[in-house]
Scaffold this motif. Structure first.
Motif, PDB file in Angstrom:
ATOM      1  N   GLU A 180       0.843  -1.207   0.000  1.00 30.32           N
ATOM      2  CA  GLU A 180       0.000   0.000   0.000  1.00 30.32           C
ATOM      3  C   GLU A 180       0.875   1.252   0.000  1.00 30.32           C
ATOM      4  O   GLU A 180       0.660   2.185  -0.801  1.00 30.32           O
ATOM      5  CB  GLU A 180      -0.943   0.013   1.224  1.00 30.32           C
ATOM      6  N   ARG A 183       1.441   4.013  -2.932  1.00 26.47           N
ATOM      7  CA  ARG A 183       1.050   5.406  -2.691  1.00 26.47           C
ATOM      8  C   ARG A 183       2.129   6.340  -3.263  1.00 26.47           C
ATOM      9  O   ARG A 183       1.835   7.446  -3.721  1.00 26.47           O
ATOM     10  CB  ARG A 183       0.898   5.605  -1.180  1.00 26.47           C
ATOM     11  N   ALA A 228      -4.400  -4.027  -1.743  1.00 29.71           N
ATOM     12  CA  ALA A 228      -3.553  -3.085  -0.994  1.00 29.71           C
ATOM     13  C   ALA A 228      -2.929  -2.051  -1.943  1.00 29.71           C
ATOM     14  O   ALA A 228      -2.850  -0.859  -1.636  1.00 29.71           O
ATOM     15  CB  ALA A 228      -2.471  -3.843  -0.240  1.00 29.71           C
ATOM     16  N   VAL A 237      -5.525   0.453  -2.775  1.00 28.90           N
ATOM     17  CA  VAL A 237      -5.748   1.372  -1.656  1.00 28.90           C
ATOM     18  C   VAL A 237      -4.638   2.433  -1.632  1.00 28.90           C
ATOM     19  O   VAL A 237      -4.902   3.621  -1.421  1.00 28.90           O
ATOM     20  CB  VAL A 237      -5.835   0.599  -0.306  1.00 28.90           C
ATOM     21  N   GLY A 238      -3.408   2.009  -1.886  1.00 24.34           N
ATOM     22  CA  GLY A 238      -2.293   2.973  -1.922  1.00 24.34           C
ATOM     23  C   GLY A 238      -2.505   4.027  -2.991  1.00 24.34           C
ATOM     24  O   GLY A 238      -2.299   5.232  -2.755  1.00 24.34           O
ATOM     25  N   ARG A 264      -9.583  -0.538   2.689  1.00 22.43           N
ATOM     26  CA  ARG A 264      -8.419  -0.917   3.515  1.00 22.43           C
ATOM     27  C   ARG A 264      -8.825  -2.011   4.517  1.00 22.43           C
ATOM     28  O   ARG A 264      -8.154  -3.028   4.657  1.00 22.43           O
ATOM     29  CB  ARG A 264      -7.895   0.333   4.234  1.00 22.43           C
TER      30      ARG A 264
END
Ligand SMILES: Cc1cc2nc3c(=O)[nH]c(=O)nc-3n(C[C@H](O)[C@H](O)[C@H](O)COP(=O)(O)OP(=O)(O)OC[C@H]3O[C@@H](n4cnc5c(N)ncnc54)[C@H](O)[C@@H]3O)c2cc1C
Length: 382
Positions: free
Chosen positions: A74, A78, A251, A254-255, A299
């Motif tokens: 994640e 990001r 994940a 989500v990042g 998440r």
């Protein structure tokens, strides 16, 4: 129910967040513009132990748990999703099969250099004529004179052609089962094996600095011992690989979604129209609030799927749900982030334009959104 991350999980997340801020984000735009594979970055990640997080130390890994690995994915994603997918495909698709199904010799020979981050490895399931229908593999391997003779092709294979790549594990039809279906076996093909050709990298819409290639096999020969587990276990094995891979892709999504929210919030607070920051307009606030809510939900979904996996409980349903919801959340987040940027969101100088281009493939790789819905519906008994 306790949602607190333990000390090690927090430490890994903090290390990756810091690494993404310091090392990845500053060069993310350049990586997207040039499409060059980030060797230096990947080597640094290897040195930090990030390319072998969920594997035991005795095999060169960091001995972290599966949730820690997902937290790392994640945070790295990001920073940049090309780097995130390179790490994910290497770990979940490349190295994990050796850990789960390899014999001791294979673990020493293949897993160790991968877990130490000295090499990358690819997994070749998809073919020109077998995508979602992965059991429809057409690549064939025939055992003759102590060797597998492989003929066929794979496409869209991540990490297959970098200078650091050691090889690829492919699915191939090795016979017919008693029920008439294909017998599929996973076969290890080191780079440089005669007859194994690695094509030129694709020109892609996003994930530009990740390595994606077509592969072909023409009378490619590897020793009989180069199979993972038992002959005929290939289908069962890759279903298992994909379950865990889908949690990691959740994940990753989500990042990326969080990066969209980070940029949209910053921009909304800076940009003034009608004499005030646009973040003061309720229409903009509601977009940001919805993004935050959906990201938190996505998440929690991957946390739960990872937790079930770590408990040794069934988690196919939760893995598919997490992957599906997180990738669609990321798409909505990228869309709203561009909207909040107005015309500037359409310009490449703002990261949200890159996020918008990159997010689409999250709904395709490691099983399309339709395939995830099929998995969930099947488990409902449909
Ligand atoms: C950048 C990138 C990296 C990738 N990396 C890898 C990798 O490392 N290794 C690997 O093996 N593969 C990899 N893939 C391949 C990826 O997993 C496939 O693209 C994906 O599984 C879909 O297969 P396909 O592209 O052949 O689409 P298809 O299966 O042809 O699907 C086309 C459309 O039809 C829909 N569809 C198909 N069957 C059904 C059905 N029964 N019901 C309803 N709808 C259906 C699909 O959902 C999709 O919308 C990668 C792909 C990309 C784009």
């Amino acid at each position: 129910m306790d949602f607190t991350l333990n000390e090690e999980q927090n430490a890994i997340r903090a290390t990756c967040r810091d690494f993404a801020e310091q090392e990845i984000k500053p060069i993310a735009e350049e990586l997207d513009a040039t499409g060059k594979f980030p060797y230096e970055l990947i080597q640094k990640m290897g040195a930090l132990g990030l390319l072998g997080l969920p594997f035991p130390e005795e095999y060169g890994g960091a001995g972290a748990d599966f949730l820690s690995y997902c937290l790392a994915i994640e945070e790295i994603s990001r920073g940049d999703v090309s780097v995130g997918i390179t790490m994910e495909a290497h770990t979940s698709l490349g190295a994990t099969p050796f850990y789960l199904f390899g014999n001791e010799k294979q673990k020493r020979c293949y897993l160790e250099p991968l877990a130490r981050g000295e090499q990358l490895w690819a997994f070749g399931l998809t073919e020109p004529e077998a995508g979602s229908d992965s059991g429809g593999t057409q690549t064939r391997a025939i055992l003759e004179d102590g060797h597998w003779h492989i003929n066929g092709a794979k496409n869209f294979i991540t990490n297959a052609g970098t200078d650091m790549t050691g090889g690829v594990t492919i699915t191939a039809v090795t016979g017919t089962r008693s029920d008439g279906r294909n017998e599929i076996t996973n076969i290890i093909v080191p780079k440089g094996t005669p007859g194994y050709e690695i094509g030129k990298p694709y020109k892609k819409m996003g994930w530009k600095a990740s390595d994606t290639r077509p592969l072909s096999f023409e009378d490619c020969m590897v020793p009989a011992e180069n199979i993972l587990g038992q002959r005929g276990d290939g289908f069962k094995q890759f279903m298992q690989i994909l379950d865990a891979g889908r949690v990691a892709i959740a994940a990753l999504s989500v990042g990326l979604a969080q990066a969209c929210l980070d940029e949209a919030l910053k921009y909304a607070q800076d940009r003034h129209q009608f004499g005030q920051p646009i973040s003061k307009f309720q229409a903009v606030q509601f977009k940001l609030a919805d993004m935050d809510m959906e990201i938190e939900l996505a998440r929690l979904m991957y946390y739960k799927a990872a937790w079930l996996h770590m408990q040794g409980k069934p988690y196919t349903r939760e893995a598919s749900m997490a992957k599906l919801f997180a990738s669609e959340t990321a798409k909505r987040a990228a869309d709203q982030a561009v909207q909040i940027h107005g015309g500037y969101g359409f310009m490449d100088e703002f990261p949200v334009s890159r996020y918008w281009r990159s997010v689409k493939v999250n709904e395709i790789g490691e099983g399309t959104s339709e395939v995830q819905r099929m998995v969930i519906a099947k488990l409902l008994g449909c």
